[in-house]
Design an enzyme around this catalytic site. Structure first.
Site, mmCIF file in Angstrom:
data_model
loop_
_atom_site.group_PDB
_atom_site.id
_atom_site.type_symbol
_atom_site.label_atom_id
_atom_site.label_comp_id
_atom_site.label_asym_id
_atom_site.label_seq_id
_atom_site.Cartn_x
_atom_site.Cartn_y
_atom_site.Cartn_z
ATOM 1 N N GLU A 177 20.849 43.889 40.996
ATOM 2 C CA GLU A 177 21.703 42.928 42.328
ATOM 3 C C GLU A 177 22.741 42.670 41.783
ATOM 4 O OE1 GLU A 177 19.673 39.491 39.356
ATOM 5 O OE2 GLU A 177 21.538 39.950 37.825
ATOM 6 N N ARG A 231 30.122 43.236 44.237
ATOM 7 C CA ARG A 231 30.431 44.314 44.467
ATOM 8 C C ARG A 231 31.205 45.060 45.099
ATOM 9 N NH1 ARG A 231 35.762 43.351 41.558
ATOM 10 N NH2 ARG A 231 34.333 42.558 39.837
ATOM 11 N N CYS A 241 55.036 29.209 44.361
ATOM 12 C CA CYS A 241 56.160 29.137 43.145
ATOM 13 C C CYS A 241 55.528 30.055 41.819
ATOM 14 C CB CYS A 241 56.421 27.478 43.265
ATOM 15 S SG CYS A 241 57.012 26.672 44.971
ATOM 16 N N TYR A 263 35.033 39.321 45.560
ATOM 17 C CA TYR A 263 35.403 38.472 44.827
ATOM 18 C C TYR A 263 37.217 38.212 45.148
ATOM 19 C CZ TYR A 263 31.643 39.495 41.541
ATOM 20 O OH TYR A 263 30.372 39.505 41.006
HETATM 21 C C1 PLP Z 1 28.012 38.145 39.422
HETATM 22 C C2 PLP Z 1 27.507 39.029 38.582
HETATM 23 C C3 PLP Z 1 26.107 40.282 39.205
HETATM 24 C C4 PLP Z 1 26.335 40.979 40.675
HETATM 25 O O1 PLP Z 1 27.511 41.665 39.695
HETATM 26 P P1 PLP Z 1 28.635 42.743 40.659
HETATM 27 O O2 PLP Z 1 29.781 43.782 39.682
HETATM 28 O O3 PLP Z 1 29.343 41.918 41.661
HETATM 29 O O4 PLP Z 1 27.450 43.954 41.262
HETATM 30 C C5 PLP Z 1 24.695 40.298 39.319
HETATM 31 N N1 PLP Z 1 24.246 39.926 38.283
HETATM 32 C C6 PLP Z 1 24.549 39.285 37.742
HETATM 33 C C7 PLP Z 1 23.384 38.111 36.464
HETATM 34 C C8 PLP Z 1 26.236 38.571 37.824
HETATM 35 O O5 PLP Z 1 26.284 37.072 37.205
#
Ligand code: PLP
Length: 402
Positions: A272, A275, A344, A373
């Protein structure tokens, strides 16, 4: 990247022309996103699943492009559930995250969510009761916070140490027993998301190998191990923001193919990723408002700032800058610049030590790799500046050759 793709450059200049005031905007290249997602997907060994963690960027046009390249979306809130529901391409969803509300769990089940990642013993009990009253058999993954050795420590480490995420291995037996004891829950697998922004494929290989090693023991805790089929290994694939070398995805996928083929009783592996899927398609656009010198340092003060693009500060890096001149040649000065925004606060720095030739007020600076992000982790209301424009170019269907 020092040159913008021509379609992106045209969109940047169009955005600048469209604004009465100097511009700050995001440009997302949907065709590039589609190509990258397809390539990322194609390199994975057969049978390995790829989900998109939408917290990296949940803008609807991106979700609609990604939906056709991934197996589904990983969500972490009721708001993300709504974002996913707005996507016209229906895909399976996973729900994870600490501190899920009853209302979110109910809403997820009402949407027939494919799996829920449980993060504590009490959450198992809570979900069990909610699933029972919904008359549902809910597939769950138990999120594990495994013991990890020092090899794996990075700046953003969510497992192998005290963390609010997942269940310690010492408590895993109790967690599995609770899921087994619930008539409303079905244990489908285990979930580990230990790293963020991993830049070394070798280190990630070692991490995945460690999970695979632990997998038979975790699975054996279940009353009916054959029913537990999946190992979700999370995301955390890094992006090379500063030219030090990025994650070697092709090499990693080749290793994964060989490893899974040789592994006895390998689980269905599921990624999953956030990024690494969405970062490359986004560009943050800032128009130069002022050029000034202070105590020997040269500053470019630009429209927008870290309240719209907090990523460089969050990562602690100097973001790469692509200069798009918009003035007659020879007016500006070649110089090493510190690029700052309008806030600022001295923390509003996007990049230091950037040599740029012939910059002048009215030019545009483009920060690439801004698709993950970026805007959505930024404190957009600070100082009450207007929000940046979001421009989506391409369709995600054209130019799709891999
Ligand atoms: C944030 C997150 C991801 C994705 O992480 P990346 O670093 O963007 O690939 C996957 N699984 C969980 C549980 C997350 O919190």
């Amino acid at each position: 990247m020092r040159e913008l793709p021509p379609t992106v450059k045209a969109a940047v200049l169009a955005a600048r022309a469209e604004h009465d005031d100097p511009v700050s905007a995001f440009v997302f290249d949907l065709d590039a996103l589609a190509r990258h997602a397809r390539q990322t997907r194609l390199m994975l060994p057969e049978g390995v699943e790829l989900f998109y963690a939408i917290k990296a960027n949940s803008e609807t046009p991106l979700l609609e492009v990604l939906a056709s390249s991934v197996d589904g979306f990983e969500l972490s809130s009721g708001g993300e559930l709504e974002r996913a529901a707005a996507c016209r391409v229906a895909r399976p969803w996973l729900l994870s995250g600490p501190g899920k509300l009853d209302s979110e769990l109910r809403a997820a089940m009402a949407c027939d969510i494919a799996a829920i990642h449980v993060e504590s013993l009490s959450e198992i009990d809570r979900l069990s009761a909610l699933a029972r009253s919904a008359g549902r058999q809910q597939a769950v993954f138990i999120r594990v916070n495994p013991a990890l050795d020092a090899r794996f420590s990075t700046r953003l480490n969510m497992a192998g140490r005290a963390s609010p995420f997942g269940i310690d291995e010492a408590e895993l037996e109790a967690a599995v027993a609770r899921v087994d004891a619930s008539e409303a829950l079905v244990l489908q697998g285990f979930h580990v998301h230990a790293m963020s922004h991993q830049k070394s494929a070798e280190r990630h290989q070692a991490l995945i190998a460690l999970y695979l090693d632990k997998w038979p023991r975790w699975r054996a805790l279940c009353a009916d191990p054959a029913r537990v089929t999946h190992l979700n290994v999370g995301g955390g694939i890094g992006v090379d923001y500063t030219g030090e070398g990025g994650f070697d995805w092709p090499a990693f996928c080749a290793w994964l193919g060989e490893t899974l083929a040789a592994w006895p009783e390998a689980p269905v592996l599921r990624f999953e990723i956030g990024r690494y899927l969405s970062a490359f398609c986004g560009y943050y656009v800032m128009e130069v408002l002022d050029c000034k010198q202070s105590h020997g340092e040269h500053f470019l003060i630009c429209r927008g700032g870290t309240h719209q693009f907090r990523l460089p500060v969050a990562q602690g890096h100097d973001h790469p800058i692509i200069h798009v001149p918009c003035h007659a040649a020879g007016e500006g000065q070649g110089q090493v610049w510190t690029v700052v925004g309008q806030l600022c606060t001295p923390k509003d720095v996007l990049s230091r030590g950037q040599y740029l030739d012939d910059v002048a007020v009215g030019d545009v600076l483009v920060l690439p790799l801004a698709g993950a992000y970026g805007y959505n982790i930024s404190h957009a209301d600070f100082l009450c500046h207007p929000r940046p424009m979001l421009h989506f170019i391409g369709t995600g269907r054209a130019g799709g050759g891999v």
